[in-house]
Design a protein around this motif. Structure first.
Motif, PDB file in Angstrom:
ATOM      1  N   ASP A  44      -8.654  18.210  47.323  1.00 10.59           N
ATOM      2  CA  ASP A  44      -8.579  18.900  48.611  1.00 10.59           C
ATOM      3  C   ASP A  44      -9.567  20.059  48.665  1.00 10.59           C
ATOM      4  O   ASP A  44     -10.229  20.281  49.690  1.00 10.59           O
ATOM      5  CB  ASP A  44      -7.158  19.422  48.853  1.00 10.59           C
ATOM      6  CG  ASP A  44      -6.144  18.305  49.071  1.00 10.59           C
ATOM      7  OD1 ASP A  44      -6.577  17.170  49.347  1.00 10.59           O
ATOM      8  OD2 ASP A  44      -4.935  18.579  48.979  1.00 10.59           O
ATOM      9  N   ARG A  45      -9.656  20.802  47.588  1.00 12.76           N
ATOM     10  CA  ARG A  45     -10.568  21.951  47.568  1.00 12.76           C
ATOM     11  C   ARG A  45     -12.027  21.519  47.651  1.00 12.76           C
ATOM     12  O   ARG A  45     -12.857  22.185  48.275  1.00 12.76           O
ATOM     13  CB  ARG A  45     -10.344  22.783  46.305  1.00 12.76           C
ATOM     14  CG  ARG A  45      -9.035  23.565  46.298  1.00 12.76           C
ATOM     15  CD  ARG A  45      -8.962  24.448  45.066  1.00 12.76           C
ATOM     16  NE  ARG A  45      -7.722  25.199  44.992  1.00 12.76           N
ATOM     17  CZ  ARG A  45      -7.422  26.036  44.009  1.00 12.76           C
ATOM     18  NH1 ARG A  45      -8.283  26.220  43.019  1.00 12.76           N
ATOM     19  NH2 ARG A  45      -6.280  26.704  44.010  1.00 12.76           N
ATOM     20  N   LEU A  46     -12.346  20.397  47.005  1.00 13.62           N
ATOM     21  CA  LEU A  46     -13.717  19.902  47.028  1.00 13.62           C
ATOM     22  C   LEU A  46     -14.025  19.114  48.295  1.00 13.62           C
ATOM     23  O   LEU A  46     -15.188  18.922  48.643  1.00 13.62           O
ATOM     24  CB  LEU A  46     -13.980  19.020  45.805  1.00 13.62           C
ATOM     25  CG  LEU A  46     -13.948  19.705  44.439  1.00 13.62           C
ATOM     26  CD1 LEU A  46     -14.141  18.676  43.333  1.00 13.62           C
ATOM     27  CD2 LEU A  46     -15.004  20.802  44.331  1.00 13.62           C
ATOM     28  N   GLY A  47     -12.969  18.627  48.954  1.00 11.09           N
ATOM     29  CA  GLY A  47     -13.150  17.835  50.170  1.00 11.09           C
ATOM     30  C   GLY A  47     -13.719  16.463  49.898  1.00 11.09           C
ATOM     31  O   GLY A  47     -14.538  15.954  50.671  1.00 11.09           O
ATOM     32  N   VAL A  93      -1.901  27.139  40.157  1.00  8.76           N
ATOM     33  CA  VAL A  93      -1.515  26.208  41.229  1.00  8.76           C
ATOM     34  C   VAL A  93      -0.104  25.670  41.075  1.00  8.76           C
ATOM     35  O   VAL A  93       0.404  24.986  41.966  1.00  8.76           O
ATOM     36  CB  VAL A  93      -2.520  25.039  41.349  1.00  8.76           C
ATOM     37  CG1 VAL A  93      -3.924  25.567  41.583  1.00  8.76           C
ATOM     38  CG2 VAL A  93      -2.503  24.144  40.111  1.00  8.76           C
ATOM     39  N   GLY A  94       0.560  25.943  39.937  1.00  2.00           N
ATOM     40  CA  GLY A  94       1.953  25.537  39.757  1.00  2.00           C
ATOM     41  C   GLY A  94       2.157  24.063  39.513  1.00  2.00           C
ATOM     42  O   GLY A  94       3.214  23.511  39.816  1.00  2.00           O
ATOM     43  N   ALA A  95       1.173  23.399  38.949  1.00  2.00           N
ATOM     44  CA  ALA A  95       1.303  21.974  38.601  1.00  2.00           C
ATOM     45  C   ALA A  95       0.535  21.718  37.323  1.00  2.00           C
ATOM     46  O   ALA A  95      -0.508  22.339  37.072  1.00  2.00           O
ATOM     47  CB  ALA A  95       0.774  21.086  39.726  1.00  2.00           C
ATOM     48  N   VAL A  96       1.051  20.794  36.505  1.00  2.00           N
ATOM     49  CA  VAL A  96       0.493  20.516  35.189  1.00  2.00           C
ATOM     50  C   VAL A  96       0.135  19.031  35.087  1.00  2.00           C
ATOM     51  O   VAL A  96       0.922  18.166  35.468  1.00  2.00           O
ATOM     52  CB  VAL A  96       1.517  20.885  34.087  1.00  2.00           C
ATOM     53  CG1 VAL A  96       1.008  20.488  32.711  1.00  2.00           C
ATOM     54  CG2 VAL A  96       1.842  22.373  34.131  1.00  2.00           C
ATOM     55  N   LYS A  97      -1.061  18.755  34.595  1.00  2.00           N
ATOM     56  CA  LYS A  97      -1.425  17.355  34.347  1.00  2.00           C
ATOM     57  C   LYS A  97      -0.393  16.708  33.416  1.00  2.00           C
ATOM     58  O   LYS A  97       0.061  17.367  32.477  1.00  2.00           O
ATOM     59  CB  LYS A  97      -2.824  17.282  33.688  1.00  2.00           C
ATOM     60  CG  LYS A  97      -3.952  17.809  34.525  1.00  2.00           C
ATOM     61  CD  LYS A  97      -5.295  17.741  33.801  1.00  2.00           C
ATOM     62  CE  LYS A  97      -5.376  18.716  32.626  1.00  2.00           C
ATOM     63  NZ  LYS A  97      -6.751  18.788  32.038  1.00  2.00           N
ATOM     64  N   PRO A  98       0.007  15.483  33.684  1.00  2.00           N
ATOM     65  CA  PRO A  98      -0.579  14.474  34.584  1.00  2.00           C
ATOM     66  C   PRO A  98      -0.014  14.457  36.006  1.00  2.00           C
ATOM     67  O   PRO A  98      -0.206  13.479  36.737  1.00  2.00           O
ATOM     68  CB  PRO A  98      -0.244  13.159  33.877  1.00  2.00           C
ATOM     69  CG  PRO A  98       1.080  13.432  33.234  1.00  2.00           C
ATOM     70  CD  PRO A  98       1.022  14.872  32.778  1.00  2.00           C
ATOM     71  N   ASP A  99       0.706  15.489  36.422  1.00  2.00           N
ATOM     72  CA  ASP A  99       1.229  15.549  37.794  1.00  2.00           C
ATOM     73  C   ASP A  99       0.081  15.339  38.783  1.00  2.00           C
ATOM     74  O   ASP A  99      -0.902  16.096  38.766  1.00  2.00           O
ATOM     75  CB  ASP A  99       1.874  16.915  38.013  1.00  2.00           C
ATOM     76  CG  ASP A  99       2.552  17.050  39.372  1.00  2.00           C
ATOM     77  OD1 ASP A  99       2.298  16.222  40.265  1.00  2.00           O
ATOM     78  OD2 ASP A  99       3.330  18.012  39.542  1.00  2.00           O
ATOM     79  N   PRO A 100       0.176  14.338  39.642  1.00  2.00           N
ATOM     80  CA  PRO A 100      -0.906  14.099  40.603  1.00  2.00           C
ATOM     81  C   PRO A 100      -1.225  15.308  41.471  1.00  2.00           C
ATOM     82  O   PRO A 100      -2.340  15.424  41.993  1.00  2.00           O
ATOM     83  CB  PRO A 100      -0.364  12.940  41.458  1.00  2.00           C
ATOM     84  CG  PRO A 100       0.614  12.234  40.578  1.00  2.00           C
ATOM     85  CD  PRO A 100       1.252  13.320  39.756  1.00  2.00           C
ATOM     86  N   ALA A 101      -0.274  16.227  41.618  1.00  2.00           N
ATOM     87  CA  ALA A 101      -0.481  17.377  42.497  1.00  2.00           C
ATOM     88  C   ALA A 101      -1.670  18.230  42.068  1.00  2.00           C
ATOM     89  O   ALA A 101      -2.400  18.773  42.919  1.00  2.00           O
ATOM     90  CB  ALA A 101       0.788  18.233  42.546  1.00  2.00           C
ATOM     91  N   ILE A 102      -1.880  18.368  40.759  1.00  2.00           N
ATOM     92  CA  ILE A 102      -2.989  19.222  40.318  1.00  2.00           C
ATOM     93  C   ILE A 102      -4.336  18.563  40.613  1.00  2.00           C
ATOM     94  O   ILE A 102      -5.301  19.238  41.004  1.00  2.00           O
ATOM     95  CB  ILE A 102      -2.849  19.585  38.814  1.00  2.00           C
ATOM     96  CG1 ILE A 102      -3.828  20.704  38.450  1.00  2.00           C
ATOM     97  CG2 ILE A 102      -3.030  18.354  37.912  1.00  2.00           C
ATOM     98  CD1 ILE A 102      -3.584  21.305  37.062  1.00  2.00           C
ATOM     99  N   PHE A 103      -4.400  17.249  40.485  1.00  2.00           N
ATOM    100  CA  PHE A 103      -5.636  16.545  40.821  1.00  2.00           C
ATOM    101  C   PHE A 103      -5.860  16.543  42.327  1.00  2.00           C
ATOM    102  O   PHE A 103      -6.992  16.695  42.787  1.00  2.00           O
ATOM    103  CB  PHE A 103      -5.583  15.107  40.297  1.00  2.00           C
ATOM    104  CG  PHE A 103      -5.342  15.005  38.823  1.00  2.00           C
ATOM    105  CD1 PHE A 103      -6.313  15.392  37.915  1.00  2.00           C
ATOM    106  CD2 PHE A 103      -4.137  14.528  38.323  1.00  2.00           C
ATOM    107  CE1 PHE A 103      -6.092  15.295  36.546  1.00  2.00           C
ATOM    108  CE2 PHE A 103      -3.897  14.428  36.965  1.00  2.00           C
ATOM    109  CZ  PHE A 103      -4.882  14.825  36.065  1.00  2.00           C
ATOM    110  N   GLN A 104      -4.784  16.389  43.091  1.00  2.00           N
ATOM    111  CA  GLN A 104      -4.906  16.402  44.546  1.00  2.00           C
ATOM    112  C   GLN A 104      -5.397  17.755  45.036  1.00  2.00           C
ATOM    113  O   GLN A 104      -6.190  17.836  45.989  1.00  2.00           O
ATOM    114  CB  GLN A 104      -3.559  16.063  45.203  1.00  2.00           C
ATOM    115  CG  GLN A 104      -3.655  15.832  46.715  1.00  2.00           C
ATOM    116  CD  GLN A 104      -4.554  14.661  47.066  1.00  2.00           C
ATOM    117  OE1 GLN A 104      -4.338  13.545  46.603  1.00  2.00           O
ATOM    118  NE2 GLN A 104      -5.589  14.913  47.872  1.00  2.00           N
ATOM    119  N   THR A 105      -4.943  18.812  44.392  1.00  2.00           N
ATOM    120  CA  THR A 105      -5.431  20.145  44.748  1.00  2.00           C
ATOM    121  C   THR A 105      -6.936  20.232  44.572  1.00  2.00           C
ATOM    122  O   THR A 105      -7.651  20.770  45.421  1.00  2.00           O
ATOM    123  CB  THR A 105      -4.739  21.221  43.887  1.00  2.00           C
ATOM    124  OG1 THR A 105      -3.332  21.210  44.153  1.00  2.00           O
ATOM    125  CG2 THR A 105      -5.287  22.610  44.188  1.00  2.00           C
ATOM    126  N   ALA A 106      -7.425  19.688  43.456  1.00  2.00           N
ATOM    127  CA  ALA A 106      -8.867  19.697  43.208  1.00  2.00           C
ATOM    128  C   ALA A 106      -9.612  18.890  44.271  1.00  2.00           C
ATOM    129  O   ALA A 106     -10.644  19.334  44.799  1.00  2.00           O
ATOM    130  CB  ALA A 106      -9.160  19.136  41.823  1.00  2.00           C
TER     131      ALA A 106
END
Length: 229
Positions: free
Chosen positions: A176-179, A161-174
């Motif tokens: 979004d995918r889970l809805g 996904v091109g993002a590494v924790k703690p970048d909020p982007a990786i959590f946001q991706t999760a």
């Protein structure tokens, strides 16, 4: 958080742990004047250096530091970074490559005793599950290998996904995918710095101790119970 709709889990030190076997180190010596054998203390330190979620443990050239900082975004950088760590730790290159191969082999990873039960119970209660990991290899086969192939709804892996924790982007991706909204989501991990980044979005956070699997029988259960699950 008794209205939790989703739980995000870290992988290493949370659901699974990389645990060495003495056979991995058979015939290995540290590069030094006395060709010191690798004893249990050295093994433990090498494994710590291979699995610590944050920080660095050896001297790094600018090139090595670049690979280290970006190791979880690309497989070739991951390999370069950890081979550097192992070489700087005193292993000959062929031994470093042998040990690194263990790291990226899904069969080398051991689930915690309560991993299967926790994932199964959450699914039974209709709670969505994602694994959110800073990693540069596909860890799905680790779940397949222990019969947990269908236990996770989404795998959100940094190198994909091109993002590494703690970048909020990786959590946001999760999310979004889970809805599911952040306010109804719990992140479980062994690093307050990396996994705790989910709090920036409004997720709950539960910290677990990355103890050996033999010493942590119910860490996941306890973490979830503390948050009303």
């Amino acid at each position: 958080m008794n209205d939790v709709a989703a739980v995000l889990f870290d992988f290493s030190g949370t659901l699974f742990r990389l645990e060495e076997d003495d056979s991995w180190f058979a015939g290995m010596e540290l590069d030094s004047d006395d060709r010191r054998e690798i004893d249990g203390h050295v093994q433990a330190e090498l494994m710590r250096r291979l699995t610590a979620p944050t920080g660095r443990s050896v001297h790094m050239t600018p090139e090595a530091l670049h690979a280290w900082v970006n190791r979880d975004l690309a497989p070739h950088l991951h390999r370069e970074a950890y081979l550097h760590v192992l070489r700087e730790s005193g292993l000959a290159r062929h031994h470093a490559e042998s040990l690194y191969a263990r790291v990226i082999d899904p069969a080398s990873w051991t689930p915690y005793p309560d991993t299967a039960a926790v994932l199964g119970a959450l699914r039974q209660h209709g709670i969505s599950i994602a694994v959110v990991s800073n990693i540069a290899f596909d860890l799905r086969p680790a779940f397949d290998g222990v019969g947990l192939a269908g236990a996770v709804d989404e795998f959100v892996l940094s190198f994909e996904v091109g993002a590494v924790k703690p970048d909020p982007a990786i959590f946001q991706t999760a999310l979004d995918r889970l809805g599911v909204p952040a306010g109804r989501t719990l992140m479980v991990g062994d690093s307050d710095e990396a996994d705790g980044g989910a709090r920036a979005l409004g997720c709950g956070f539960a910290l677990v101790d990355p103890l050996p699997t033999s010493q942590r029988a119910d860490g996941l259960v306890s973490a979830l119970q503390a948050h009303g699950l």
